[in-house]
Design an enzyme around this catalytic site. Structure first.
Site, PDB file in Angstrom:
ATOM      1  N   ASN A   7     115.655 -42.488 -71.357  1.00 50.53           N
ATOM      2  CA  ASN A   7     115.171 -43.593 -70.526  1.00 50.53           C
ATOM      3  C   ASN A   7     113.686 -43.841 -70.783  1.00 50.53           C
ATOM      4  O   ASN A   7     112.911 -42.892 -70.733  1.00 50.53           O
ATOM      5  CB  ASN A   7     115.361 -43.208 -69.052  1.00 50.53           C
ATOM      6  CG  ASN A   7     115.030 -44.332 -68.098  1.00 50.53           C
ATOM      7  OD1 ASN A   7     115.240 -45.504 -68.386  1.00 50.53           O
ATOM      8  ND2 ASN A   7     114.509 -43.977 -66.930  1.00 50.53           N
ATOM      9  N   ASP A  28     115.505 -36.362 -73.996  1.00 53.25           N
ATOM     10  CA  ASP A  28     115.340 -36.960 -72.678  1.00 53.25           C
ATOM     11  C   ASP A  28     116.692 -36.983 -71.947  1.00 53.25           C
ATOM     12  O   ASP A  28     117.416 -35.996 -71.955  1.00 53.25           O
ATOM     13  CB  ASP A  28     114.701 -38.358 -72.802  1.00 53.25           C
ATOM     14  CG  ASP A  28     114.329 -39.001 -71.478  1.00 53.25           C
ATOM     15  OD1 ASP A  28     113.292 -38.627 -70.908  1.00 53.25           O
ATOM     16  OD2 ASP A  28     115.081 -39.879 -71.010  1.00 53.25           O
ATOM     17  N   TRP A  29     117.073 -38.108 -71.334  1.00 54.04           N
ATOM     18  CA  TRP A  29     118.347 -38.173 -70.613  1.00 54.04           C
ATOM     19  C   TRP A  29     119.539 -37.949 -71.534  1.00 54.04           C
ATOM     20  O   TRP A  29     120.592 -37.488 -71.097  1.00 54.04           O
ATOM     21  CB  TRP A  29     118.486 -39.496 -69.854  1.00 54.04           C
ATOM     22  CG  TRP A  29     118.232 -39.292 -68.398  1.00 54.04           C
ATOM     23  CD1 TRP A  29     117.071 -39.543 -67.726  1.00 54.04           C
ATOM     24  CD2 TRP A  29     119.142 -38.749 -67.432  1.00 54.04           C
ATOM     25  NE1 TRP A  29     117.198 -39.185 -66.400  1.00 54.04           N
ATOM     26  CE2 TRP A  29     118.458 -38.700 -66.197  1.00 54.04           C
ATOM     27  CE3 TRP A  29     120.446 -38.288 -67.489  1.00 54.04           C
ATOM     28  CZ2 TRP A  29     119.055 -38.213 -65.035  1.00 54.04           C
ATOM     29  CZ3 TRP A  29     121.042 -37.806 -66.331  1.00 54.04           C
ATOM     30  CH2 TRP A  29     120.353 -37.771 -65.119  1.00 54.04           C
ATOM     31  N   GLU A  41     112.452 -32.424 -76.867  1.00 48.96           N
ATOM     32  CA  GLU A  41     112.015 -32.934 -75.560  1.00 48.96           C
ATOM     33  C   GLU A  41     113.211 -33.106 -74.633  1.00 48.96           C
ATOM     34  O   GLU A  41     113.495 -34.181 -74.099  1.00 48.96           O
ATOM     35  CB  GLU A  41     111.243 -34.239 -75.742  1.00 48.96           C
ATOM     36  CG  GLU A  41     109.767 -34.025 -76.008  1.00 48.96           C
ATOM     37  CD  GLU A  41     109.074 -33.286 -74.863  1.00 48.96           C
ATOM     38  OE1 GLU A  41     108.922 -33.871 -73.776  1.00 48.96           O
ATOM     39  OE2 GLU A  41     108.687 -32.106 -75.048  1.00 48.96           O
ATOM     40  N   HIS A  46     106.429 -37.049 -75.572  1.00 54.55           N
ATOM     41  CA  HIS A  46     107.819 -37.045 -75.098  1.00 54.55           C
ATOM     42  C   HIS A  46     108.750 -37.856 -76.004  1.00 54.55           C
ATOM     43  O   HIS A  46     109.791 -37.364 -76.426  1.00 54.55           O
ATOM     44  CB  HIS A  46     107.894 -37.557 -73.664  1.00 54.55           C
ATOM     45  CG  HIS A  46     109.262 -37.443 -73.064  1.00 54.55           C
ATOM     46  ND1 HIS A  46     109.944 -36.242 -72.985  1.00 54.55           N
ATOM     47  CD2 HIS A  46     110.090 -38.375 -72.536  1.00 54.55           C
ATOM     48  CE1 HIS A  46     111.129 -36.443 -72.421  1.00 54.55           C
ATOM     49  NE2 HIS A  46     111.243 -37.725 -72.143  1.00 54.55           N
TER      50      HIS A  46
END
Length: 291
Positions: A36, A101-102, A125, A267
Site C-alpha cells: 500500500n 509491505d502488505w 521490507e 520502505h
C-alpha cells in the site's frame, strides 16, 4: 531506473470482479505481491531479471492499481480471499512468492495456509512477526496511530491523499520522476477511490489489535520459525518495517534463510535498488530452488 511499464495488461475474474495482472516469461511461477499504496507498477524493473528463467506474474491487489474496486470492506481477510481466488483462477502451482509491505502479510499467510503450493518466499521490507509501535521509526510511530482512527484516517488518506502525496515519496531515497508519481496516483483520482488505501493502516495488527489479524500473524510467524521452505531475505539499510534489530532477529530465527544485502533503502525499496533485488532473486532461484 526506468519509469516505463512495458507489459501487456491482463485481467481475470475473481469473485465477480476483475483483477489486473501482467506476466512475462516461461517456467516456474513467481508471484509478486505489492503493498500500500502501490500496484504491480512497483515491480516493473525487477520482473525482467526474474522472467528470463521463470513465469513472472505481478498482480494488482483488489481495489488497487487497475483491478476493480468492488464495494467490500477491504479487510485483511478480503485481500487474502482475492489473492487465493486469483491463484485458483490462473491455476498457479508451486509458486515462489516475492513480497513486500502488505504483500508480505498476504503472502506469508498464503504460504502458511497453502504450504504445499509454495516453493519459496523472497521478502523485503516485510512484516515477519507481530509488531508494537515501538518497532517503527519515530516519524512513522507518530503518524501511524493517527491514520488508524476515524475521522483522521479518512481526512488524511482519503481526502488529503497523504499516502500518495507524502508517505510513498518519503519512503523512497531517490526522487521519483513525474511519470512515476503519475503512475502511482492514477488508480486513486477521487476520495471514494482511496477507500482501499485508507483501510490498510487500521488492518495492520499492532499490540494485539485487531485481534483476528494478530492471531493470523502469530500463526504465520510461528510457522516461519520452523518451516524448512527456502527463504530469501533482501536486506536494506536503514529500512522501516525491517530495521537493524529486526534484521538480526530474522537472520537468527528463520531456518533455511539466504540473506542478501541490497544496500540503501527505506520502505519502497523496489524504487531504489530494483536491479539488486532482481539479480538476487534470480540467483537464489537458480541455486536454492533448483529441485
Amino acid at each position: 531506473i526506468s519509469s516505463t511499464f512495458p507489459f501487456e495488461s491482463k485481467f481475470v475474474d475473481v469473485h465477480g470482479s476483475k483483477m489486473h495482472y501482467v506476466e512475462e516469461g516461461h517456467g516456474n511461477v513467481v508471484l509478486f505481491l505489492h503493498g500500500n499504496p502501490a500496484s504491480c507498477y512497483i515491480w516493473r524493473n525487477i520482473i525482467p531479471h526474474v522472467s528470463k528463467g521463470s513465469r513472472a506474474i505481478a498482480v494488482d491487489l483488489i481495489g488497487m492499481g487497475k483491478s476493480d474496486k468492488p464495494d467490500i470492506g477491504y479487510h485483511y481477510d478480503d485481500h487474502s480471499r482475492y489473492v487465493e481466488g486469483f491463484v485458483e483462477a490462473l491455476g498457479l502451482k508451486d509458486i515462489t512468492l516475492v513480497i513486500q509491505d502488505w504483500g508480505s502479510l498476504i503472502g506469508f499467510r498464503y504460504a502458511h495456509e497453502h504450504e504445499a503450493n509454495v516453493r519459496g518466499i523472497a521478502f523485503m521490507e516485510a512484516t515477519v512477526r507481530p509488531l508494537d509501535l515501538s518497532d517503527l521509526p519515530l516519524d512513522t510511530r507518530i503518524i501511524f496511530p493517527v491514520i488508524r482512527t476515524f475521522p483522521f484516517g479518512y481526512l488524511l488518506i482519503q481526502a488529503g491523499n497523504i499516502f500518495l502525496n507524502k508517505l510513498l515519496p518519503d519512503m523512497i531515497i531517490r526522487k521519483l520522476a513525474k511519470e512515476e508519481v503519475a503512475a502511482y496516483k492514477a488508480p486513486f483520482p477521487t476520495i471514494k477511490s482511496r477507500k482501499p488505501v485508507a483501510k490498510f493502516p487500521s488492518e495492520v495488527p499492532f499490540s494485539g489489535k485487531p485481534a483476528a489479524n494478530h492471531q493470523t500473524m502469530v500463526g504465520y510467524s510461528e510457522w516461519l520459525k520452523v518451516t524448512q521452505m527456502p527463504k530469501l531475505f533482501l536486506k536494506f539499510s536503514p529500512g522501516v518495517a525491517i530495521n537493524k534489530e529486526m534484521a538480526e532477529w530474522i537472520e537468527k530465527t528463520l531456518p533455511n534463510l539466504t540473506t542478501v544485502d541490497c544496500g540503501a533503502g527505506r520502505h519502497f525499496v523496489q524504487e531504489d535498488e530494483p536491479d539488486a533485488i532482481g539479480q538476487a532473486i534470480a540467483a537464489w532461484m537458480s541455486t536454492q530452488l533448483k529441485k
